[in-house]
Scaffold this motif. Structure first.
Motif, short mmCIF file in Angstrom:
data_model
loop_
_atom_site.label_atom_id
_atom_site.label_comp_id
_atom_site.label_asym_id
_atom_site.label_seq_id
_atom_site.Cartn_x
_atom_site.Cartn_y
_atom_site.Cartn_z
N VAL A 90 0.83 -1.21 0.00
CA VAL A 90 0.00 0.00 0.00
C VAL A 90 0.87 1.26 0.00
O VAL A 90 1.51 1.58 1.00
N SER A 348 -7.80 0.53 -1.35
CA SER A 348 -7.29 1.54 -0.42
C SER A 348 -8.41 2.52 -0.07
O SER A 348 -9.29 2.78 -0.89
N VAL A 355 -7.31 0.47 4.64
CA VAL A 355 -7.47 -0.45 3.52
C VAL A 355 -8.64 -1.36 3.83
O VAL A 355 -8.84 -1.77 4.98
N PRO A 375 -3.45 6.56 1.39
CA PRO A 375 -3.20 5.33 0.65
C PRO A 375 -3.83 5.38 -0.74
O PRO A 375 -4.96 5.85 -0.88
N LEU A 378 -2.72 0.49 -4.35
CA LEU A 378 -2.16 -0.71 -3.72
C LEU A 378 -2.11 -1.87 -4.69
O LEU A 378 -2.93 -2.00 -5.60
N THR A 392 -1.72 -1.24 -10.96
CA THR A 392 -1.67 -2.01 -9.72
C THR A 392 -1.73 -3.52 -9.98
O THR A 392 -1.82 -4.30 -9.04
#
Length: 396
Positions: A90, A348, A355, A375, A378, A392
Motif C-alpha cells: 500500500v 485503499s 485499507v 493510501p 495498492l 496495480t
C-alpha cells in the motif's frame, strides 16, 4: 476437441490418433466405409491455423480470442512468482511509505520508507519486481517481492503511473504534470522515446486484445488518447462529452470489444469502442467512480465509488450493474486488486488512512486496516497471469 488442440496435435505428428478420435466422436462404425489400416493414407502435416488476429510483435500469444483475462484464473500463478509470499503493498502518498499487509492476518507486517508522494505499486512485465512510483520524488523504488526488501531508487521524472507494452519491450511512464508518455527500457528505465501530449493529466491506461494500441485517460482535461504501441505515437484524441469530466481507471472487456473508463465527476463508466474510437456512452455506477477490477472468472467487474463508499458490481454479459455493496461506516474506496484466489477484493481508503478487504461473493467487509496517510494504488501480489501490463496489476 478444440480446433487449436487438433492443429497442435497434427503439427506434432499425432495425426492418426487425432483422426481416430474424431471418427469415434462422429458417426457410428457401421456408418463409415469399411477400410483397413493398409488402405489408410498417411496424413499430411497439418497447415498451422491462421491466428485470430495479428498481435503486437513479440507479445505472448493470446490464450483465448474471446477472453483477454484467460490467464488470470484463480491460483494460476506463474512459476516466476509461485514461491513469493502473499502480501498487499500500500503506497501512502502523504506518509512517503509503503505499508505491507499480510492478507492472512489482516495486519501490517512492515513499513517501507520510499520517495516523495508514492502513487502506485506496479508489478514489472517479467513479474520479478514491484516498482513504487514516487511521483514528486521523481524516482522509482524497486521492491523484491521475494524478500520484501527495497532497492536503490532509480531516477525517473514525474512517474505518476507505470505501464508495460504487451511484448515487454518498453515501460511506459505516465508523466502526468509533464504532459508526456515516456517509453523507457523496462529494466534500466533509460529513455527510449518521449511523446509529448496536448491533454493534461495522463494517468491510467489499458491495451487492446492484440496489444497494438492502448487507451489513456487524461484526468485534468477530461480527454482520452489512443496510442499506437509499436509506433509509440498518439493516433487519436477526444474530449469526453461531460462538462468537468475527470477520467480515471481504464479496463478492456474480456472479449476485447469495449473499453471502460471510470469517471469520478460523471459518477460512472464511459463505454468506448476502442477500435473505432467513437463517442463513448456513460453508464452510471456511483458517486466518485474510480477503480475497475475484473473478477477471476471474467464475468464481473468491481467498480469502486470513492465518493459514496460503495462498490458496484458490473456484469459483462448483461452490460449493467447488478449489485452494489456499501462499506459499513462509510469510506473512500479507491485503487486496489483481487486476491490470487479471487475471493477478496482489496481497496485503499484514500481519505481514511485505511485499507478494505471485501468478500467478492457477498460484498461483506472482512477487514478494515489502518495504514499511512493518503493510501492510493495498492498492489495485491502475487497474482495469476503470465506477464504484467502495469498499474496495480493488469495481468494477461
Amino acid at each position: 476437441m478444440p480446433p487449436t488442440a487438433i492443429a497442435r496435435a497434427l503439427a506434432t505428428g499425432a495425426a492418426l490418433t487425432v483422426l481416430a478420435t474424431l471418427a469415434g466422436c462422429g458417426a457410428e462404425a457401421r456408418d463409415r466405409p469399411d477400410r483397413t489400416l493398409a488402405t489408410v493414407r498417411p496424413a499430411r502435416p497439418a497447415v498451422p491455423a491462421k491466428p485470430v488476429f495479428r498481435g503486437l510483435p513479440g507479445m505472448p500469444p493470446v490464450l483465448h480470442p474471446h477472453d483477454v483475462y484467460a490467464a488470470d484464473r484463480p491460483g494460476r500463478l506463474s512459476p516466476v512468482v509461485r514461491n513469493f509470499p502473499s502480501r498487499v503493498y500500500v503506497p501512502n502518498t502523504e506518509s512517503d511509505t509503503v505499508s505491507v499487509i499480510d492478507p492472512k492476518t489482516y495486519e501490517v507486517v512492515e513499513t517501507i520508507h520510499v520517495g516523495r508522494q508514492p502513487q502506485h505499486v506496479v508489478p514489472s512485465w517479467d513479474l520479478k519486481t514491484l516498482w513504487v512510483n514516487n511521483n514528486r520524488g521523481h524516482t522509482l523504488t524497486p521492491i523484491d517481492p521475494r524478500t520484501g526488501k527495497a532497492g536503490e531508487p532509480v531516477d525517473v521524472h514525474d512517474p505518476y503511473n507505470l505501464y508495460f507494452t504487451p511484448n515487454g519491450k518498453y515501460a511506459v511512464v505516465m508523466a502526468s504534470l509533464d504532459r508526456q508518455l515516456v517509453f523507457r527500457d523496462p529494466h534500466t528505465m533509460k529513455v527510449a522515446k518521449t511523446v509529448p501530449v496536448s491533454c493534461y493529466g495522463v494517468n491510467h491506461a489499458d491495451f487492446s486484445l492484440d496489444g497494438r494500441y492502448f487507451i489513456v485517460s487524461c484526468e485534468f482535461s477530461g480527454e482520452l488518447l489512443k496510442v499506437d504501441t509499436e509506433k509509440m505515437e498518439v493516433v487519436g484524441q477526444q474530449r469526453l462529452p461531460f462538462e468537468g469530466a475527470m477520467p480515471q481507471d481504464v479496463k478492456i472487456s474480456p472479449d476485447g470489444k469495449r473499453f471502460y473508463v471510470a469517471d469520478m465527476m460523471a459518477d460512472g463508466m464511459w463505454i468506448l469502442d476502442g477500435d473505432k474510437f467513437t463517442r463513448p456512452t456513460l453508464l452510471p455506477t456511483g458517486k466518485g467512480t474510480h477503480g475497475l477490477y475484473v473478477s477471476r472468472d471474467s464475468r464481473e467487474m468491481y467498480v469502486s465509488n470513492r465518493g459514496e463508499g460503495t462498490i458496484s458490481v458490473f456484469d459483462f454479459a448483461k452490460g449493467e450493474v447488478t449489485k452494489k455493496w456499501r462499506l459499513p461506516n462509510g469510506g473512500s474506496p479507491d485503487m486496489g486488486g483481487v486476491s490470487a484466489d479471487g475471493k477478496v477484493l482489496w481497496l485503499s481508503g484514500r481519505y481514511n488512512s485505511e485499507v478494505y478487504a471485501i468478500d467478492t461473493r457477498t460484498g461483506e467487509q472482512l477487514a478494515r486496516i489502518k495504514v499511512g496517510r493518503g493510501p492510493h494504488g495498492l498492489a495485491v501480489y502475487p497474482q495469476p497471469g503470465r506477464y504484467s501490463l502495469g498499474h496495480t496489476g493488469i495481468f494477461r
